[in-house]
Enzyme design. Sequence first.
Site, short mmCIF file in Angstrom:
data_model
loop_
_atom_site.label_atom_id
_atom_site.label_comp_id
_atom_site.label_asym_id
_atom_site.label_seq_id
_atom_site.Cartn_x
_atom_site.Cartn_y
_atom_site.Cartn_z
CG ASP A 1 17.42 17.41 39.50
OD1 ASP A 1 16.32 17.09 39.00
OD2 ASP A 1 17.63 17.44 40.72
CG HIS B 1 7.79 18.69 34.72
ND1 HIS B 1 7.50 19.67 35.63
CD2 HIS B 1 6.71 18.64 33.89
CE1 HIS B 1 6.30 20.18 35.38
NE2 HIS B 1 5.80 19.56 34.32
O1 F6P Z 1 10.76 15.33 38.38
C1 F6P Z 1 9.87 14.54 37.72
C2 F6P Z 1 8.80 13.98 38.66
O2 F6P Z 1 7.93 13.16 37.91
C3 F6P Z 1 8.02 15.07 39.37
O3 F6P Z 1 6.99 15.60 38.58
C4 F6P Z 1 7.54 14.34 40.58
O4 F6P Z 1 7.22 15.18 41.63
C5 F6P Z 1 8.74 13.49 40.91
O5 F6P Z 1 9.39 13.21 39.68
C6 F6P Z 1 8.38 12.21 41.65
O6 F6P Z 1 7.71 11.39 40.79
P1 F6P Z 1 6.75 10.21 41.14
O7 F6P Z 1 5.41 10.66 40.68
O8 F6P Z 1 7.29 9.08 40.34
O9 F6P Z 1 6.78 9.95 42.62
#
Ligand code: F6P
Length: 499
Positions: free
Chosen positions: A385, A172
């Site tokens: 990003d 992602h």
């Molecule tokens: O963008 C990557 C990501 O891991 C998303 O999947 C997630 O919503 C966001 O960052 C926040 O991540 P965390 O689980 O570390 O709060």
Amino acid sequence: MENTQHAGLIVASNRLPFTLTRKADGGFQVEPGSGGLITALLPVLRDRGGVWVGWPGTSEEIDNIDALLEEATRKSGYRLRPVLITEDERRKFYHGFSNEIIWPLFHDLQTLCNFDPSYWRVYQNVNRRYAEVLAQNSKDGDFIWVHDYHLMNVALELRRLRANVKTAFFLHIPFPPLDIFVKLPWRFQLLHALVEYDLIGFQTLRDQRNFIQCVRTLMNDVAVHGKGRLLTLRDSGRDVPVGSFPISIDFNAYVKRATGNEVADKAAELRKILPNRQLILGVDRLDYTKGIPQRLEAFRNALMRYPELHERVTLIQVVVPSREDIPQYYDLKARIEGLVGEINGQFTRPGGWVPIHYVFRSLEQSDLLAYYRAAEIALITPLKDGMNLVAKEYCACSIEEDCVLILSEFAGAAAQLQRGALLVNPYDMEGVADAIYRAFTMDITERRARMRRMRRAIHEQDIFWWVDSFLRAAIAKDLSAFPLPEDYVPVNDIGGMSL
Ligand code: F6P
């Protein structure tokens, strides 16, 4: 593993789509999570049945954990399976390897990395634990879809366990260029682990190309075939497709919610409190990749160079708390709050205009949508990003198609939205300031033409398109039925630059 005829779908991600939280009486309750991945995959799992494997949101020992999770999905047709890890493992696996090494490195910020060798050991152990839970909950021929940078070693561990399953991985976040990736002390191990998957998916052609360049340079025994959106790696007789799949949102659901009465009332209330001006919106998780201090400086620059903006714009900056246990994140919070204070101190008119409204908390969805609907301009300027779904959500909610999106050229979303958005380099303070002024003065005809283009792209390539195209690549190894939009330009080709 038992033998049955039908291949099941199993999803693995760092967190489960439901979280266990403590109640006032000391017991635990299961609460649904939110976010694009959950919106996209839960309907697929409901439809086909399946299992979701992940961390349940707590490292505390809970006797009846299986029963609690079972109850949460009783009528849904799919199951949740927890991966249990200790507090110390969580610290080194999630805060440590994932968020103090991979996160900054993959966002090109290698100076922020803490390459602690103990993090790598625990990352491997925790990935093995995920693989064990996956192996226990799968049967021969099942399809395991693993998400994100926390779980890059899972296919390798499944192979070690001799699980007879198909695996696919979707990243992602961005994949960095070769000269940044090679800083990773475990670069060879990680690339070899990724190539153990049966399909590897990235957000954009930029990330796919970076990965392929790393494979070509660092893995002599792996050959690369094909060109375009779906390439093939040939590794010891195995073919591994590598594709790009820009993730998106449930466009229709956003439109529906944004046009509801509750959101309309809240948006009208905001407009009433902040009348006779254009609202500029920034919405970000607290994260140094989001470029919030740089954006605040650009806004200050705009106020200095374009005095006609005074009292005619207000920046609403929403920051959603995140990863606050990691030192760089709480330092960042202090930096943002210092800058907001400074800029407001410099320009506020006593009893009247305050240039920046700063909100630091998680928002109810209706409040977030009200901000989207009320703001004429969105200022989304991450330093880098993977995609940035806020940009897509904002456009979906621009029902009258009269809003302007200012977007970083380093967000994955820029590849699809670059013909409608005002693209900026987030490090170029004057460039961003000029874009703010240009958005402020843009006439309605240009606003409509730009916004319409972006909404069409997001509508056509929505989250369901993303799921379908990924599964199609995994099963048929073919993406001809899922072309990228005509507007699509790889991010690193912008303006002819080769980044
Ligand atoms: O963008 C990557 C990501 O891991 C998303 O999947 C997630 O919503 C966001 O960052 C926040 O991540 P965390 O689980 O570390 O709060």
